[in-house]
Scaffold this motif. Structure first.
Motif, short mmCIF file in Angstrom:
data_model
loop_
_atom_site.label_atom_id
_atom_site.label_comp_id
_atom_site.label_asym_id
_atom_site.label_seq_id
_atom_site.Cartn_x
_atom_site.Cartn_y
_atom_site.Cartn_z
N ALA A 37 74.97 145.83 -48.77
CA ALA A 37 76.06 145.92 -47.80
C ALA A 37 75.62 146.78 -46.62
N PHE A 38 74.93 147.87 -46.96
CA PHE A 38 74.46 148.74 -45.88
C PHE A 38 73.49 148.01 -44.97
N SER A 39 72.60 147.23 -45.58
CA SER A 39 71.63 146.51 -44.73
C SER A 39 72.34 145.43 -43.91
N TYR A 40 73.33 144.75 -44.52
CA TYR A 40 74.08 143.74 -43.76
C TYR A 40 74.75 144.36 -42.54
N SER A 41 75.22 145.60 -42.73
CA SER A 41 76.00 146.21 -41.66
C SER A 41 75.13 146.55 -40.45
N GLY A 268 90.14 134.09 -42.88
CA GLY A 268 91.20 133.32 -43.53
C GLY A 268 90.64 132.04 -44.09
N SER A 269 91.52 131.14 -44.53
CA SER A 269 91.03 129.94 -45.19
C SER A 269 90.48 128.93 -44.19
N SER A 270 91.01 128.89 -42.97
CA SER A 270 90.54 127.84 -42.07
C SER A 270 90.19 128.37 -40.69
N SER A 271 89.78 129.60 -40.61
CA SER A 271 89.33 130.09 -39.31
C SER A 271 87.85 130.41 -39.39
N ASP A 272 87.24 130.55 -38.23
CA ASP A 272 85.80 130.83 -38.25
C ASP A 272 85.54 132.28 -37.91
N SER A 273 86.56 133.11 -38.10
CA SER A 273 86.41 134.48 -37.64
C SER A 273 85.86 135.40 -38.72
N VAL A 274 84.82 134.98 -39.42
CA VAL A 274 84.23 135.89 -40.38
C VAL A 274 83.25 136.81 -39.63
N ALA A 275 83.34 138.09 -39.93
CA ALA A 275 82.44 139.05 -39.30
C ALA A 275 81.80 139.86 -40.41
N ILE A 276 80.74 139.31 -41.00
CA ILE A 276 80.14 139.94 -42.18
C ILE A 276 79.56 141.30 -41.83
N GLY A 277 78.95 141.42 -40.65
CA GLY A 277 78.37 142.70 -40.24
C GLY A 277 79.41 143.79 -40.15
N LEU A 278 80.50 143.47 -39.45
CA LEU A 278 81.57 144.44 -39.27
C LEU A 278 82.23 144.77 -40.62
N GLY A 279 82.45 143.71 -41.43
CA GLY A 279 83.04 143.92 -42.74
C GLY A 279 82.18 144.83 -43.60
N SER A 280 80.86 144.61 -43.56
CA SER A 280 79.96 145.45 -44.35
C SER A 280 79.99 146.89 -43.86
N ALA A 281 80.06 147.06 -42.54
CA ALA A 281 80.15 148.42 -42.00
C ALA A 281 81.39 149.10 -42.53
N LEU A 282 82.49 148.35 -42.56
CA LEU A 282 83.76 148.89 -43.07
C LEU A 282 83.62 149.27 -44.54
N ALA A 283 82.95 148.40 -45.32
CA ALA A 283 82.76 148.68 -46.75
C ALA A 283 81.96 149.97 -46.93
N VAL A 284 80.95 150.15 -46.10
CA VAL A 284 80.12 151.36 -46.22
C VAL A 284 80.95 152.60 -45.89
N VAL A 285 81.77 152.50 -44.84
CA VAL A 285 82.62 153.64 -44.47
C VAL A 285 83.59 153.97 -45.60
N MET A 286 84.19 152.92 -46.19
CA MET A 286 85.11 153.14 -47.31
C MET A 286 84.42 153.82 -48.46
N PHE A 287 83.21 153.32 -48.76
CA PHE A 287 82.44 153.89 -49.86
C PHE A 287 82.19 155.37 -49.60
N ALA A 288 81.82 155.70 -48.35
CA ALA A 288 81.52 157.08 -48.02
C ALA A 288 82.77 157.95 -48.22
N ILE A 289 83.91 157.48 -47.71
CA ILE A 289 85.14 158.26 -47.83
C ILE A 289 85.46 158.52 -49.30
#
Lengths: 307, 437
Positions: A37-41, A268-289
């Protein structure tokens, strides 16, 4: 004679081999995903395609780019509210109930089981059940209020931003009260009876007994419940997803970091708005907290233990 | 050592979320060769003309298995050597499963491609085989083909369903209350008022689910901005969302509030449909794809549909349409030629008839006639009174997408946190981040 300590020493070291199977599983399923996740971010993504390395840009975006920064602080605030309300309502009630059950009142064995029962249900079932109960038109709560002549109190509980989050937290408290109760009860039962009896002989009764004798001796289970509640509050996802979906509806009023993460990373189910980089960054921040604050709690426990 | 272990405990305790999130992210990548990919290559690798070929079809329409069996049976009358296996994935998981499979060079031979930006994105990334010049494609009008045509003009799919959103109404309630189908916006408000006076909920509607908001606004909105003329200007950049026409389209949604059920902000999709299906509500703004469910819930319901009458003087009533998806060929498939044969079949009238009558949905193939009168009415409106459902056809990009921005801002509109003008500003702000006319 001379080789005996040596053999002992060898045995002592071999003990550390035993955690290896468990460690391997943790490395594969926990440590590796965190690192991944960190590398994805650190990369730029177009949909599911990894593009070039962009350093900490995703983290910067998370904290500076509209609307993500507003969403982040909004979600974090809800996590904090989640934690505080759970501590007061769920754990407060759990402690009182545990004390009650501990008093060995009539039917305390039954009560213990009854309070724990909701915990046996799946979170999805709990969410569905309470969605029905809180339904604005035919839900039990509004129907009951209506029958009691309190129809001005009826609300679209999950559709109004002023009540949606708190409704979900209270449902979560209903769900989680049993576990906290059991931990508290175990704590109460481990208090030496001599101490309680001695103070009773000295005339300590009721609330004063709880405050001066019981609470100080319960500090360890209390910290443990606090840590568990903290982690659970900061990861709050399933119940919100089951009751409100991934948008934190209505109008982001039930958004939490985990829901925000899910929406950002997977869309969502039918949108193309996936942001894996941003999501991974968020996951890393959550993990840190979560990691930092949990570590602080555990350090506190160790200090208490040593005293 | 003890210290190391307890440090480990901290890490373990605090990671359960990251695991559930990124774990699945990773796992999907790792395991897809053995797991999520369908065995496209499992049948004979090379094939002569007479050899039997087995294809797989990926889809998010898990309910349609029985229908597709009939479709394939019909297809096999022409092409007995091409066997197709329908293997759908749950709608909410479909994109993820498909995307991971495609990235590893696997995936079904024939793909249900999501419409517009999401599907076109896969095509432009090279995962979908262009089918330019496929025989039969010429029957589709250009606005329908736009759902699967890439930036460089490559065509990636054969459109399968034309979703049409109008106002469904309960004929019996209208008759009992001496109401006519409204021809103007003011008449619609009058009809709603008299229904309300007679203690009938005018609209089965709820604002709890975001997609309902954008879909209803997509249908009602054109009544405020007057239909296709405004759309053309908007797409050319000559008009903005903040212009008064669009603000009016949002205001219309707000003007309907007195005719929504009590506490509608807490009512979700299933509940609002129940209001309509159980004849507590007289009107219901949704698409043809809901007709089957409503008829199953209450077979006695006398269902009718009418286009949304316009507030703009002189503008004709509209229904909003969008392509629901298309059939596409996986660029990594070993049997592209055979898969294209099915796509060719999917442009034929006999396929359209099967589709319209078995699935009770509007087929985009011209000249197809549905036997269900409500579907036939929807189909006719789609041919004569259609305007694009903008948030799906053109504004489903950005992060978050413009569509999602509309949904959330409209929730704020109904909760009185924003007015129509502010919603329009939020939309324009989002559109400015990515949209180029």
């Amino acid at each position: 004679m001379a080789d005996k300590p040596k053999r002992l020493q060898r045995n002592r070291w071999s003990i550390h081999l035993f955690p290896i199977p468990a460690l391997a599983i943790y490395l594969l399923f926990i440590i590796y995903p965190i690192c991944a996740a960190f590398s994805y971010s650190l990369y730029d993504w177009k949909g599911i395609k990894k593009l070039e390395f962009i350093g900490f840009q995703n983290f910067k975006n998370l904290f500076t780019l509209e609307p993500f920064n507003t969403m982040f602080w909004n979600a974090l605030e809800h996590n904090v509210i989640y934690f505080v309300v759970q501590m007061v309502v769920q754990n407060g009630i759990a402690f009182l109930l545990a004390y009650l059950v501990f008093q060995k009142i009539k039917g305390s064995g039954f009560l213990k089981v009854a309070y724990f029962l909701p915990r046996l249900l799946s979170v999805i079932v709990v969410g569905f059940l309470w969605k029905l109960i809180l339904n604005p038109t035919y839900g039990t709560i509004n129907v009951l209020l209506d029958k009691l002549g309190l129809d001005s109190w009826t609300m679209p509980w999950l559709g109004d931003p002023s009540t949606a989050l708190i409704s979900i937290i209270l449902v979560n408290s209903w769900f989680g009260v049993g576990l906290s109760l059991l931990i508290f009860l175990a704590g109460l039962q481990s208090i030496p009876t001599e101490v309680v009896e001695a103070s009773r002989l000295d005339g300590v009764r009721g609330f004063r007994m709880i405050r001066t004798i019981i609470l100080p001796l319960m500090i360890q289970p209390i910290i443990m419940v606090t840590v568990l509640t903290f982690i659970q509050s900061f990861e709050a996802f399933e119940l919100i997803y089951a009751m409100q979906g991934s948008m934190g509806e209505p109008y982001y009023s039930t958004d939490t970091m985990a829901v925000f993460f899910y929406r950002t990373a997977f869309g969502g189910s039918s949108s193309d708005s996936v942001a894996i980089g941003l999501g991974s960054a968020l996951a890393v921040v959550m993990f840190a907290i979560i990691a930092i604050i949990s570590a602080a709690f555990l350090a506190l426990t160790r200090k208490v233990n040593q005293e | 050592m003890k210290r190391v272990y307890s440090l480990g405990t901290v890490v373990l305790l605090s990671t359960s979320l990251v695991v559930s999130g990124c774990g699945s992210n990773n796992k999907a990548n790792e395991s897809s060769p053995s797991n999520s990919a369908t065995p496209s290559a499992s049948s004979s690798a090379s094939n002569g003309s007479g050899e039997k070929v087995k294809l797989t079809m990926g889809s998010w329409r898990t309910d349609d298995k029985a229908v597709y069996e009939k479709v394939f049976a019909e297809f096999n009358k022409q092409y007995p050597n091409i066997e197709i296996d329908f293997s759908p994935t749950k709608s909410t998981e479909y994109n993820t499963v498909l995307n991971t499979a495609l990235q590893t060079g696997e995936g079904p031979d024939i793909i249900h491609l999501r419409p517009y930006a999401a599907g076109i994105g896969l095509g432009d990334s090279g995962f979908i085989e262009p089918i330019n010049g496929l025989p039969g494609l010429e029957v589709f009008p250009a606005d329908v083909m736009a759902a699967s045509t890439g930036k460089d003009g490559n065509v990636y799919g054969v459109p399968m369903a034309l979703n049409t959103v109008g106002i469904m109404y309960n004929k019996k309630i209208f008759k009992d209350n001496n109401l006519e189908v409204p021809k103007t916006w003011d008449e619609l408000l009058k009809v709603s008022q008299s229904l309300k006076d007679n203690k009938i909920i005018p609209f089965g509607f709820g604002a709890k689910d975001g997609w309902i908001l954008s879909m209803t606004q997509g249908a009602i909105g054109p009544a405020g901005y007057g239909g296709n003329e405004f759309v053309d200007k908007l797409l050319k950049g000559e008009k903005k969302f903040t212009d008064e026409e669009y603000v009016q389209s949002l205001q219309l949604m707000k003007d309907l509030v007195p005719y929504f059920p009590d506490k509608f902000t807490g009512i979700g999709y299933e509940d609002m449909r129940t209001f309509f299906a159980t004849e507590q509500a007289a009107m219901y703004v949704l698409g043809d794809f809901d007709v089957g469910v409503i008829q199953t819930m209450n077979p006695a319901l006398e269902l009718g549909v009418f286009p949304i009458p316009s507030k703009v003087a002189g503008a004709s009533p509209t229904v909003s349409t969008y392509v629901d998806g298309s059939y596409a060929v996986n660029a990594a498939s070993k049997h592209k030629e055979e898969a294209k044969k099915f796509l060719e079949f999917a442009t034929s009238k006999e396929f359209g008839n099967l589709f319209a009558n078995e699935m009770k949905r509007v087929s985009p193939i011209p000249g197809v006639t549905a036997t269900d009168p409500v579907i036939a009415q929807f189909a006719e409106l789609a041919n004569t009174a259609s305007t694009p459902y903008l948030m799906v056809t053109n504004f489903n990009s950005g992060n978050p997408t413009t569509k999602v921005t509309l949904e959330n801002s409209m929730q704020a509109l109904y909760l009185n946190n924003m007015d129509a003008k502010k919603v329009a500003e939020e939309l324009q702000k989002n559109v400015d981040t990515w949209f180029k006319p």
